[in-house]
Design a protein around this motif. Structure first.
Motif, PDB file in Angstrom:
ATOM      1  N   ALA A 124       0.819  -1.212   0.000  1.00  0.00           N
ATOM      2  CA  ALA A 124       0.000   0.000   0.000  1.00  0.00           C
ATOM      3  C   ALA A 124       0.852   1.261   0.000  1.00  0.00           C
ATOM      4  O   ALA A 124       0.321   2.370  -0.078  1.00  0.00           O
ATOM      5  N   GLY A 125       2.169   1.095   0.081  1.00  0.00           N
ATOM      6  CA  GLY A 125       3.068   2.242   0.069  1.00  0.00           C
ATOM      7  C   GLY A 125       3.237   2.912   1.420  1.00  0.00           C
ATOM      8  O   GLY A 125       3.866   3.975   1.517  1.00  0.00           O
ATOM      9  N   LEU A 126       2.724   2.292   2.497  1.00  0.00           N
ATOM     10  CA  LEU A 126       2.769   2.924   3.807  1.00  0.00           C
ATOM     11  C   LEU A 126       4.118   2.775   4.501  1.00  0.00           C
ATOM     12  O   LEU A 126       4.367   3.429   5.520  1.00  0.00           O
ATOM     13  N   LEU A 127       4.990   1.917   3.954  1.00  0.00           N
ATOM     14  CA  LEU A 127       6.289   1.689   4.577  1.00  0.00           C
ATOM     15  C   LEU A 127       7.453   2.271   3.768  1.00  0.00           C
ATOM     16  O   LEU A 127       8.609   2.099   4.148  1.00  0.00           O
ATOM     17  N   ASP A 128       7.171   2.955   2.689  1.00  0.00           N
ATOM     18  CA  ASP A 128       8.234   3.511   1.853  1.00  0.00           C
ATOM     19  C   ASP A 128       9.129   4.446   2.667  1.00  0.00           C
ATOM     20  O   ASP A 128       8.648   5.380   3.325  1.00  0.00           O
ATOM     21  N   GLY A 129      10.443   4.164   2.629  1.00  0.00           N
ATOM     22  CA  GLY A 129      11.407   5.001   3.335  1.00  0.00           C
ATOM     23  C   GLY A 129      11.379   4.846   4.836  1.00  0.00           C
ATOM     24  O   GLY A 129      12.003   5.628   5.558  1.00  0.00           O
ATOM     25  N   ARG A 130      10.663   3.838   5.333  1.00  0.00           N
ATOM     26  CA  ARG A 130      10.533   3.639   6.772  1.00  0.00           C
ATOM     27  C   ARG A 130      11.157   2.325   7.210  1.00  0.00           C
ATOM     28  O   ARG A 130      11.345   1.411   6.415  1.00  0.00           O
ATOM     29  N   ARG A 131      11.445   2.245   8.482  1.00  0.00           N
ATOM     30  CA  ARG A 131      11.949   1.007   9.081  1.00  0.00           C
ATOM     31  C   ARG A 131      10.758   0.104   9.385  1.00  0.00           C
ATOM     32  O   ARG A 131       9.708   0.565   9.821  1.00  0.00           O
ATOM     33  N   ALA A 132      10.929  -1.201   9.150  1.00  0.00           N
ATOM     34  CA  ALA A 132       9.849  -2.159   9.376  1.00  0.00           C
ATOM     35  C   ALA A 132      10.444  -3.524   9.663  1.00  0.00           C
ATOM     36  O   ALA A 132      11.644  -3.764   9.457  1.00  0.00           O
ATOM     37  N   ALA A 143      12.550  -8.116   1.493  1.00  0.00           N
ATOM     38  CA  ALA A 143      13.605  -7.192   1.067  1.00  0.00           C
ATOM     39  C   ALA A 143      13.709  -7.115  -0.445  1.00  0.00           C
ATOM     40  O   ALA A 143      13.945  -6.036  -1.016  1.00  0.00           O
ATOM     41  N   GLU A 144      13.532  -8.248  -1.124  1.00  0.00           N
ATOM     42  CA  GLU A 144      13.610  -8.258  -2.578  1.00  0.00           C
ATOM     43  C   GLU A 144      12.408  -7.565  -3.214  1.00  0.00           C
ATOM     44  O   GLU A 144      12.544  -6.869  -4.218  1.00  0.00           O
ATOM     45  N   ARG A 145      11.236  -7.753  -2.621  1.00  0.00           N
ATOM     46  CA  ARG A 145      10.020  -7.183  -3.196  1.00  0.00           C
ATOM     47  C   ARG A 145       9.872  -5.689  -2.890  1.00  0.00           C
ATOM     48  O   ARG A 145       9.311  -4.938  -3.693  1.00  0.00           O
ATOM     49  N   PHE A 146      10.379  -5.268  -1.733  1.00  0.00           N
ATOM     50  CA  PHE A 146      10.182  -3.874  -1.309  1.00  0.00           C
ATOM     51  C   PHE A 146      11.524  -3.236  -0.903  1.00  0.00           C
ATOM     52  O   PHE A 146      11.770  -2.967   0.272  1.00  0.00           O
ATOM     53  N   PRO A 147      12.409  -3.014  -1.863  1.00  0.00           N
ATOM     54  CA  PRO A 147      13.721  -2.445  -1.537  1.00  0.00           C
ATOM     55  C   PRO A 147      13.634  -1.023  -0.984  1.00  0.00           C
ATOM     56  O   PRO A 147      14.595  -0.527  -0.392  1.00  0.00           O
ATOM     57  N   GLN A 148      12.509  -0.369  -1.174  1.00  0.00           N
ATOM     58  CA  GLN A 148      12.352   0.999  -0.679  1.00  0.00           C
ATOM     59  C   GLN A 148      12.064   1.048   0.825  1.00  0.00           C
ATOM     60  O   GLN A 148      12.040   2.122   1.423  1.00  0.00           O
ATOM     61  N   VAL A 149      11.871  -0.122   1.444  1.00  0.00           N
ATOM     62  CA  VAL A 149      11.598  -0.206   2.883  1.00  0.00           C
ATOM     63  C   VAL A 149      12.874  -0.595   3.611  1.00  0.00           C
ATOM     64  O   VAL A 149      13.617  -1.470   3.170  1.00  0.00           O
ATOM     65  N   GLU A 150      13.148   0.043   4.731  1.00  0.00           N
ATOM     66  CA  GLU A 150      14.317  -0.281   5.552  1.00  0.00           C
ATOM     67  C   GLU A 150      13.952  -1.451   6.472  1.00  0.00           C
ATOM     68  O   GLU A 150      13.430  -1.264   7.570  1.00  0.00           O
ATOM     69  N   LEU A 151      14.221  -2.662   6.028  1.00  0.00           N
ATOM     70  CA  LEU A 151      13.822  -3.865   6.767  1.00  0.00           C
ATOM     71  C   LEU A 151      14.805  -4.158   7.894  1.00  0.00           C
ATOM     72  O   LEU A 151      16.018  -4.188   7.685  1.00  0.00           O
ATOM     73  N   ASP A 152      14.270  -4.401   9.098  1.00  0.00           N
ATOM     74  CA  ASP A 152      15.065  -4.864  10.241  1.00  0.00           C
ATOM     75  C   ASP A 152      14.512  -6.223  10.654  1.00  0.00           C
ATOM     76  O   ASP A 152      13.507  -6.301  11.373  1.00  0.00           O
ATOM     77  N   PRO A 153      15.121  -7.316  10.200  1.00  0.00           N
ATOM     78  CA  PRO A 153      14.551  -8.645  10.440  1.00  0.00           C
ATOM     79  C   PRO A 153      14.851  -9.218  11.819  1.00  0.00           C
ATOM     80  O   PRO A 153      14.420 -10.325  12.137  1.00  0.00           O
ATOM     81  N   ASP A 154      15.578  -8.473  12.661  1.00  0.00           N
ATOM     82  CA  ASP A 154      16.059  -9.034  13.914  1.00  0.00           C
ATOM     83  C   ASP A 154      15.294  -8.564  15.149  1.00  0.00           C
ATOM     84  O   ASP A 154      15.651  -8.924  16.264  1.00  0.00           O
ATOM     85  N   VAL A 155      14.256  -7.751  14.978  1.00  0.00           N
ATOM     86  CA  VAL A 155      13.555  -7.211  16.138  1.00  0.00           C
ATOM     87  C   VAL A 155      12.133  -7.759  16.215  1.00  0.00           C
ATOM     88  O   VAL A 155      11.625  -8.357  15.259  1.00  0.00           O
TER      89      VAL A 155
END
Length: 325
Positions: A124-132, A143-155
């Motif tokens: 929906a574009g709600l995470l663009d440029g944001r940490r998630a 990460a591959e599908r949404f490179p514009q999102v700052e993914l933190d997979p460890d929290v």
């Protein structure tokens, strides 16, 4: 009341769907008639579906049963909070669901996701440029599908204020209780945790990889020492004191705590002290100095330092905010 809409897409995960209703539905005012179990409800929770006959899935996306959502998606647009449970990531989210999320966000709603529900928020574009964050098993695909999102997979979860994401299904409890804490305070959140028989809330920054050993006589579970600590929040306790009570070396204690809670014994204890302080600030007129003593900080200065680091505000500002509410 604060209105919560649980947005259910087809083949939604069973536990993810149930968690928001359980947590928000359990949140009640602490003011209650004598002998009553609950005070007035604080949330109005509605499950909103994209269509009738939603299929509900379990582990491995196995079909379990079907249900009819009592409300359609239009009902979610004007909610105060929307929660999107997880669903299979191979299926693109329906356009009508994405449209509802965008409209609700534009109207000022808080949007949250559990597990793979983050894929819907990102679409929906709600995470663009944001940490998630999302569940670790699908973090690479995310990460591959949404490179514009700052993914933190460890929290466990990420709070951006108006948009929140959580990891695996059980972290939905942590996220929802975190939102209750922000809405109505620490005392109400603790009351919810007690009613759902849940341990003290885990911090969002803790690791996803947490070991939960079976209870036994090998000392693997830290529950006894955690309960011991909770009964002594007002006492000055060192790592050596805690290790002595747990009958293990400080090094082993640190390792076991990291395995089972994702943090150290001292950081876990600090979090419990701050949460206890939040409850006292909300429900009493005790001075900051007295609360600092009762919570084991030793001094108001020390309490302000830890409180500010974890709550992002001062004790007095926190008290003023919840007195106004």
């Amino acid at each position: 009341m604060h209105r919560v809409a649980v947005v259910a897409v087809d083949r939604v995960a069973s536990l993810d769907l149930a968690i928001p209703g359980q947590v928000f539905g359990t949140a009640h005012s602490l003011d209650k008639p004598p002998g009553a179990l609950f005070g007035a409800p604080l949330y109005d929770v509605a499950v909103c579906g994209q269509r009738r006959g939603l299929t509900i899935t379990g582990l491995g996306n196995t079909d379990l049963y079907q249900l009819t959502a009592p409300y359609d998606l239009d009902h979610a647009v004007t909610a105060d909070t929307l929660v999107v449970p997880g669903a299979p990531i191979a299926v693109e989210p329906p356009a009508e669901v994405l449209d509802v999320l965008r409209k609700a966000h534009d109207l000022g709603a808080r949007i949250a996701s559990i597990c793979s529900g983050a894929f819907v928020l990102a679409a929906a574009g709600l995470l663009d440029g944001r940490r998630a964050t999302t569940h670790w098993t699908c973090s690479q695909a995310f990460a591959e599908r949404f490179p514009q999102v700052e993914l933190d997979p460890d929290v466990l979860f990420v709070d951006n204020g108006d948009v929140l994401t959580s990891a695996g299904a059980a972290t939905g409890f942590d996220l929802c209780i975190h939102m209750v804490r922000g809405d109505f305070g620490s005392a109400v959140a603790a009351d919810v945790a007690r009613h759902v028989v849940m341990a003290a809330q885990r911090d969002g920054g803790q690791a996803q990889f947490i070991v939960h050993p079976e209870p036994g006589g090998d000392g693997g579970s830290l529950e006894p020492v955690m309960l011991w600590l909770l009964e002594r929040l007002d006492e000055p306790l060192s790592l050596s004191d805690i290790a002595r009570q747990a009958a293990m070396s400080p090094r082993t204690l640190n390792r076991r705590f990291r395995d089972q809670t994702g943090t150290t014994p001292i950081q876990w204890l600090l979090r419990q002290r701050v949460q206890h302080a939040q409850g006292l600030l909300e429900t009493t007129q005790l001075s900051v100095e007295e609360i600092a003593r009762r919570c084991g900080f030793g001094s108001a200065i020390t309490m302000r330092q830890h409180f500010g680091r974890l709550v992002r505000t001062s004790p007095l500002a926190y008290r003023r905010a919840f007195q106004m509410r």
